[in-house]
Design a protein around this motif. Structure first.
Motif, PDB file in Angstrom:
ATOM      1  N   THR A  92     -25.632  17.224 -41.479  1.00  0.00           N
ATOM      2  CA  THR A  92     -25.843  17.410 -42.903  1.00  0.00           C
ATOM      3  C   THR A  92     -25.997  18.900 -43.197  1.00  0.00           C
ATOM      4  OG1 THR A  92     -28.244  17.269 -42.706  1.00  0.00           O
ATOM      5  CG2 THR A  92     -27.047  15.193 -43.069  1.00  0.00           C
ATOM      6  N   LEU A  93     -25.934  19.235 -44.462  1.00  0.00           N
ATOM      7  CA  LEU A  93     -26.107  20.626 -44.853  1.00  0.00           C
ATOM      8  C   LEU A  93     -27.463  21.150 -44.391  1.00  0.00           C
ATOM      9  CD1 LEU A  93     -25.188  23.156 -46.375  1.00  0.00           C
ATOM     10  CD2 LEU A  93     -26.138  22.148 -48.443  1.00  0.00           C
ATOM     11  N   GLU A  94     -28.479  20.330 -44.518  1.00  0.00           N
ATOM     12  CA  GLU A  94     -29.820  20.745 -44.104  1.00  0.00           C
ATOM     13  C   GLU A  94     -29.889  21.015 -42.600  1.00  0.00           C
ATOM     14  OE1 GLU A  94     -29.202  18.142 -46.095  1.00  0.00           O
ATOM     15  OE2 GLU A  94     -30.019  18.910 -47.979  1.00  0.00           O
ATOM     16  N   THR A  95     -29.230  20.185 -41.818  1.00  0.00           N
ATOM     17  CA  THR A  95     -29.223  20.353 -40.368  1.00  0.00           C
ATOM     18  C   THR A  95     -28.531  21.653 -39.973  1.00  0.00           C
ATOM     19  OG1 THR A  95     -29.136  17.959 -40.100  1.00  0.00           O
ATOM     20  CG2 THR A  95     -28.570  19.286 -38.188  1.00  0.00           C
ATOM     21  N   VAL A  96     -27.390  21.891 -40.587  1.00  0.00           N
ATOM     22  CA  VAL A  96     -26.646  23.113 -40.292  1.00  0.00           C
ATOM     23  C   VAL A  96     -27.428  24.335 -40.758  1.00  0.00           C
ATOM     24  CG1 VAL A  96     -24.531  24.400 -40.782  1.00  0.00           C
ATOM     25  CG2 VAL A  96     -24.426  21.932 -40.353  1.00  0.00           C
ATOM     26  N   ALA A  97     -28.002  24.253 -41.962  1.00  0.00           N
ATOM     27  CA  ALA A  97     -28.782  25.382 -42.485  1.00  0.00           C
ATOM     28  C   ALA A  97     -29.969  25.692 -41.587  1.00  0.00           C
ATOM     29  CB  ALA A  97     -29.258  25.076 -43.899  1.00  0.00           C
ATOM     30  N   GLU A  98     -30.644  24.678 -41.107  1.00  0.00           N
ATOM     31  CA  GLU A  98     -31.801  24.903 -40.227  1.00  0.00           C
ATOM     32  C   GLU A  98     -31.372  25.589 -38.934  1.00  0.00           C
ATOM     33  OE1 GLU A  98     -35.535  25.441 -39.462  1.00  0.00           O
ATOM     34  OE2 GLU A  98     -34.897  24.458 -41.298  1.00  0.00           O
ATOM     35  N   ALA A  99     -30.230  25.211 -38.411  1.00  0.00           N
ATOM     36  CA  ALA A  99     -29.717  25.873 -37.209  1.00  0.00           C
ATOM     37  C   ALA A  99     -29.432  27.346 -37.488  1.00  0.00           C
ATOM     38  CB  ALA A  99     -28.455  25.174 -36.717  1.00  0.00           C
ATOM     39  N   GLN A 124     -32.774  29.215 -37.707  1.00  0.00           N
ATOM     40  CA  GLN A 124     -33.339  29.451 -36.383  1.00  0.00           C
ATOM     41  C   GLN A 124     -32.599  30.569 -35.652  1.00  0.00           C
ATOM     42  OE1 GLN A 124     -36.146  28.155 -35.110  1.00  0.00           O
ATOM     43  NE2 GLN A 124     -36.386  27.160 -37.093  1.00  0.00           N
ATOM     44  N   HIS A 125     -31.289  30.609 -35.833  1.00  0.00           N
ATOM     45  CA  HIS A 125     -30.482  31.630 -35.164  1.00  0.00           C
ATOM     46  C   HIS A 125     -30.761  33.028 -35.716  1.00  0.00           C
ATOM     47  CE1 HIS A 125     -27.083  33.314 -32.996  1.00  0.00           C
ATOM     48  NE2 HIS A 125     -26.677  33.860 -34.128  1.00  0.00           N
ATOM     49  N   HIS A 126     -31.004  33.128 -37.021  1.00  0.00           N
ATOM     50  CA  HIS A 126     -31.146  34.430 -37.676  1.00  0.00           C
ATOM     51  C   HIS A 126     -32.601  34.805 -37.995  1.00  0.00           C
ATOM     52  CE1 HIS A 126     -26.889  35.171 -38.105  1.00  0.00           C
ATOM     53  NE2 HIS A 126     -26.728  33.932 -38.548  1.00  0.00           N
ATOM     54  N   ARG A 127     -33.551  34.012 -37.573  1.00  0.00           N
ATOM     55  CA  ARG A 127     -34.940  34.267 -37.978  1.00  0.00           C
ATOM     56  C   ARG A 127     -35.455  35.632 -37.537  1.00  0.00           C
ATOM     57  NH1 ARG A 127     -37.280  29.935 -33.854  1.00  0.00           N
ATOM     58  NH2 ARG A 127     -37.236  31.274 -32.045  1.00  0.00           N
ATOM     59  N   ARG A 181     -34.211  29.632 -48.208  1.00  0.00           N
ATOM     60  CA  ARG A 181     -34.715  28.252 -48.139  1.00  0.00           C
ATOM     61  C   ARG A 181     -34.929  27.672 -49.542  1.00  0.00           C
ATOM     62  NH1 ARG A 181     -36.319  26.167 -43.283  1.00  0.00           N
ATOM     63  NH2 ARG A 181     -36.554  27.613 -41.577  1.00  0.00           N
ATOM     64  N   CYS A 182     -35.396  28.500 -50.471  1.00  0.00           N
ATOM     65  CA  CYS A 182     -35.571  28.041 -51.861  1.00  0.00           C
ATOM     66  C   CYS A 182     -34.233  27.676 -52.486  1.00  0.00           C
ATOM     67  CB  CYS A 182     -36.280  29.102 -52.695  1.00  0.00           C
ATOM     68  SG  CYS A 182     -38.022  29.277 -52.299  1.00  0.00           S
ATOM     69  N   TYR A 183     -33.206  28.497 -52.244  1.00  0.00           N
ATOM     70  CA  TYR A 183     -31.878  28.179 -52.760  1.00  0.00           C
ATOM     71  C   TYR A 183     -31.387  26.851 -52.187  1.00  0.00           C
ATOM     72  CZ  TYR A 183     -31.489  33.013 -54.430  1.00  0.00           C
ATOM     73  OH  TYR A 183     -31.676  34.184 -55.058  1.00  0.00           O
ATOM     74  N   LEU A 184     -31.597  26.630 -50.915  1.00  0.00           N
ATOM     75  CA  LEU A 184     -31.171  25.393 -50.282  1.00  0.00           C
ATOM     76  C   LEU A 184     -31.914  24.196 -50.885  1.00  0.00           C
ATOM     77  CD1 LEU A 184     -29.564  23.891 -48.098  1.00  0.00           C
ATOM     78  CD2 LEU A 184     -31.471  24.311 -46.551  1.00  0.00           C
ATOM     79  N   LYS A 185     -33.208  24.372 -51.100  1.00  0.00           N
ATOM     80  CA  LYS A 185     -34.024  23.284 -51.659  1.00  0.00           C
ATOM     81  C   LYS A 185     -33.553  22.903 -53.062  1.00  0.00           C
ATOM     82  CE  LYS A 185     -38.744  22.286 -53.066  1.00  0.00           C
ATOM     83  NZ  LYS A 185     -40.069  22.867 -53.241  1.00  0.00           N
ATOM     84  N   ASN A 186     -33.202  23.915 -53.833  1.00  0.00           N
ATOM     85  CA  ASN A 186     -32.774  23.656 -55.221  1.00  0.00           C
ATOM     86  C   ASN A 186     -31.361  23.122 -55.234  1.00  0.00           C
ATOM     87  OD1 ASN A 186     -35.176  24.439 -56.338  1.00  0.00           O
ATOM     88  ND2 ASN A 186     -34.563  26.554 -56.515  1.00  0.00           N
TER      89      ASN A 186
END
Length: 61
Positions: free
Chosen positions: A31-38, A41-44, A56-61
């Motif tokens: 899902t988009l959320e799964t890919v975004a979380e990866a 984690q990669h860019h943190r 993260r706010c943009y993704l949530k909205n």
């Protein structure tokens, strides 16, 4: 997935939508959320905390 593979799959999906077919076979476990979380984690370590928060706010909205 290569660009050509993606284009072929997109064309097949578009044709299936036009025919009114069930699209459940095209569903993906990623899902988009799964890919975004990866990505997060990669860019943190690269992104500033405020940037990560804003994205993260943009993704949530």
């Amino acid at each position: 997935m290569t660009v050509n593979e993606a284009r072929t799959r997109a064309a097949e999906m578009h044709a299936a939508i036009k025919r009114g077919e069930d699209l459940s076979r095209w569903s993906s476990k990623a899902t988009l959320e799964t890919v975004a979380e990866a990505v997060f984690q990669h860019h943190r370590r690269i992104w500033k905390a405020r940037t990560l928060y804003a994205i993260r706010c943009y993704l949530k909205n």
